[in-house]
Design a protein around this motif. Structure first.
Motif, PDB file in Angstrom:
ATOM      1  N   ASP A  54       0.843  -1.190   0.000  1.00 38.93           N
ATOM      2  CA  ASP A  54       0.000   0.000   0.000  1.00 38.93           C
ATOM      3  C   ASP A  54       0.886   1.250   0.000  1.00 38.93           C
ATOM      4  OD1 ASP A  54      -1.448   2.246   1.733  1.00 38.93           O
ATOM      5  OD2 ASP A  54      -2.994   1.031   0.768  1.00 38.93           O
ATOM      6  N   ARG A  55       0.745   2.079  -1.013  1.00 37.92           N
ATOM      7  CA  ARG A  55       1.609   3.247  -1.171  1.00 37.92           C
ATOM      8  C   ARG A  55       1.527   4.176   0.042  1.00 37.92           C
ATOM      9  NH1 ARG A  55       4.211   6.356  -4.961  1.00 37.92           N
ATOM     10  NH2 ARG A  55       4.108   8.606  -4.617  1.00 37.92           N
ATOM     11  N   ASP A  56       0.318   4.410   0.531  1.00 38.16           N
ATOM     12  CA  ASP A  56       0.152   5.328   1.653  1.00 38.16           C
ATOM     13  C   ASP A  56       0.854   4.809   2.905  1.00 38.16           C
ATOM     14  OD1 ASP A  56      -1.314   7.062   0.084  1.00 38.16           O
ATOM     15  OD2 ASP A  56      -3.263   6.264   0.720  1.00 38.16           O
ATOM     16  N   GLU A  57       0.823   3.495   3.124  1.00 39.94           N
ATOM     17  CA  GLU A  57       1.492   2.924   4.286  1.00 39.94           C
ATOM     18  C   GLU A  57       3.013   3.056   4.163  1.00 39.94           C
ATOM     19  OE1 GLU A  57       0.242  -1.045   5.074  1.00 39.94           O
ATOM     20  OE2 GLU A  57      -1.890  -0.514   5.222  1.00 39.94           O
ATOM     21  N   VAL A  58       3.528   2.879   2.955  1.00 40.69           N
ATOM     22  CA  VAL A  58       4.967   3.031   2.736  1.00 40.69           C
ATOM     23  C   VAL A  58       5.389   4.470   2.998  1.00 40.69           C
ATOM     24  CG1 VAL A  58       6.835   2.875   1.042  1.00 40.69           C
ATOM     25  CG2 VAL A  58       5.056   1.120   1.096  1.00 40.69           C
ATOM     26  N   LEU A  59       4.621   5.424   2.483  1.00 40.26           N
ATOM     27  CA  LEU A  59       4.964   6.830   2.676  1.00 40.26           C
ATOM     28  C   LEU A  59       4.821   7.246   4.136  1.00 40.26           C
ATOM     29  CD1 LEU A  59       3.370   8.409  -0.523  1.00 40.26           C
ATOM     30  CD2 LEU A  59       5.777   7.879  -0.094  1.00 40.26           C
ATOM     31  N   ALA A  60       3.845   6.658   4.832  1.00 33.13           N
ATOM     32  CA  ALA A  60       3.693   6.961   6.257  1.00 33.13           C
ATOM     33  C   ALA A  60       4.911   6.482   7.042  1.00 33.13           C
ATOM     34  CB  ALA A  60       2.413   6.319   6.798  1.00 33.13           C
ATOM     35  N   PHE A  61       5.434   5.311   6.680  1.00 34.87           N
ATOM     36  CA  PHE A  61       6.633   4.819   7.366  1.00 34.87           C
ATOM     37  C   PHE A  61       7.844   5.673   7.003  1.00 34.87           C
ATOM     38  CE2 PHE A  61      10.368   1.998   7.704  1.00 34.87           C
ATOM     39  CZ  PHE A  61      10.341   1.811   9.083  1.00 34.87           C
ATOM     40  N   ARG A  62       7.907   6.140   5.776  1.00 32.73           N
ATOM     41  CA  ARG A  62       8.998   7.046   5.385  1.00 32.73           C
ATOM     42  C   ARG A  62       8.972   8.306   6.253  1.00 32.73           C
ATOM     43  NH1 ARG A  62      12.501   8.582   1.296  1.00 32.73           N
ATOM     44  NH2 ARG A  62      12.617  10.820   0.899  1.00 32.73           N
ATOM     45  N   ALA A  63       7.778   8.895   6.392  1.00 37.08           N
ATOM     46  CA  ALA A  63       7.660  10.113   7.185  1.00 37.08           C
ATOM     47  C   ALA A  63       8.047   9.861   8.640  1.00 37.08           C
ATOM     48  CB  ALA A  63       6.232  10.651   7.098  1.00 37.08           C
ATOM     49  N   ARG A  64       7.598   8.729   9.179  1.00 39.42           N
ATOM     50  CA  ARG A  64       7.906   8.401  10.574  1.00 39.42           C
ATOM     51  C   ARG A  64       9.413   8.233  10.781  1.00 39.42           C
ATOM     52  NH1 ARG A  64       4.453   5.403  14.363  1.00 39.42           N
ATOM     53  NH2 ARG A  64       5.710   4.790  16.170  1.00 39.42           N
ATOM     54  N   THR A  65      10.056   7.509   9.860  1.00 40.77           N
ATOM     55  CA  THR A  65      11.488   7.247   9.986  1.00 40.77           C
ATOM     56  C   THR A  65      12.304   8.523   9.853  1.00 40.77           C
ATOM     57  OG1 THR A  65      11.224   5.004   9.137  1.00 40.77           O
ATOM     58  CG2 THR A  65      13.426   5.962   9.011  1.00 40.77           C
TER      59      THR A  65
END
Length: 311
Positions: free
Chosen positions: A65-76
């Protein structure tokens, strides 16, 4: 959709960006560089397995899921920004690097915190990924605890040299599958993974030669010698253009999107190029390894990744 992606990926070689690694530029000649071929994760499993065995890799478009990947990017990147990694007042999901980056030791301490976090563990065990791997490995898939999370600043001179993964995993089965996951969009110029076309067959030959040359060593010494020989033996080197010439092969590149996953053989030779993103974004990715739980597991990979673990 996949046909459209493939058509876009196979444009005239003159549109290829200039990529560099180890102080040298990769040739843009069509006999020395090409594009990875994408695969649809919803395709028939037998077709996907056949593609993986033939090519040594499987570039799965949009399997996560693209949104989940981007959310983890932002968190990291938000966490790493506690050290001042990002430009002030910029969105962490974009990841614009600070003009004067902090010392790597400070950032690496924060990186190790993320590596050991529940958030990273959760990201790596997404159901859609482990269910796919269960089917792909024809059984219960085992995810190695040693999971690597990498950040690369723009214009940093270093990049991952050419290698194949079995060099670091000889304490268990060779039926391992690496999943490389771009955490965010990674166009070619950002320096994602590049693969030497057809090199999974070369890796098998290298393993056989090294096994014969080191048959008299103990298992512990053999593992150490293999790692040393891979850099001293001359088959795999930091000189990517030379490798393409020597093996008369192409480096395969791609514009990766958040949600993509690339699976590759433990014998497949791959490397990274320098992050030369014009927007100055931080490249973020992780690589994790799967195998069938019934196969022998390398015990060295049963611990969290540490930068000084010598693997």
């Amino acid at each position: 959709m996949i046909e459209l992606l493939y058509a876009m990926a196979t444009q005239n070689h003159l549109t290829m960006p200039m990529l560099r690694a180890g102080g040298r530029a990769l040739s843009t000649a069509p006999i020395r560089i090409g594009h990875l071929t994408p695969s649809d994760p919803g395709d028939d499993l037998e077709n996907l397995l056949a593609t993986y065995r033939r090519d040594g890799y499987l570039w799965l478009k949009g399997v996560l899921d693209r949104d989940e990947v981007l959310a983890f990017r932002a968190r990291t990147l938000s966490h790493l920004n506690e050290a001042g990694l990002l430009a002030p007042d910029t969105d962490p999901v974009v990841g614009i690097a600070a003009a004067e980056p902090p010392g790597r030791d400070t950032v690496n301490k924060l990186l190790m915190e993320i590596v050991r976090s529940a958030a990273f563990e959760s990201f790596c065990v997404q159901p859609r990924l482990f269910r796919f791997m269960d089917a792909f490995l024809d059984g219960v898939s085992y995810l190695h605890k040693r999971k690597l999370l990498r950040y690369t600043l723009p214009h940093s001179p270093g990049s991952t040299p050419a290698h194949y993964d079995l060099v670091y995993l000889r304490g268990g089965t060779d039926r391992i599958v690496t999943a490389w996951i771009p955490i965010g969009d990674i166009p070619c110029k950002m320096g994602g993974l590049v693969y030497l076309e057809g090199s999974h067959a070369l890796g098998v030959d290298m393993e056989r030669e090294f096994s014969e040359a080191n048959a008299d060593l103990s298992p512990e010494e053999r593992i150490s010698a293999y790692n040393r020989n891979m850099t001293e033996g001359g088959w795999v080197s930091k000189d990517l253009p030379d490798m393409a010439e020597r093996f008369d092969a192409r480096w395969l590149v791609a514009d990766y999107d958040a949600g993509d996953v690339v699976l590759h053989s433990p014998y497949m030779i791959h490397a990274a190029t320098i992050n030369e993103d014009e927007e100055g974004r931080v490249r973020l990715s992780c690589d994790i390894r799967y195998q069938n739980v019934r196969d022998e597991i390398d015990p060295r990979w049963a611990n969290h990744w540490s930068l000084d673990d010598m693997l």
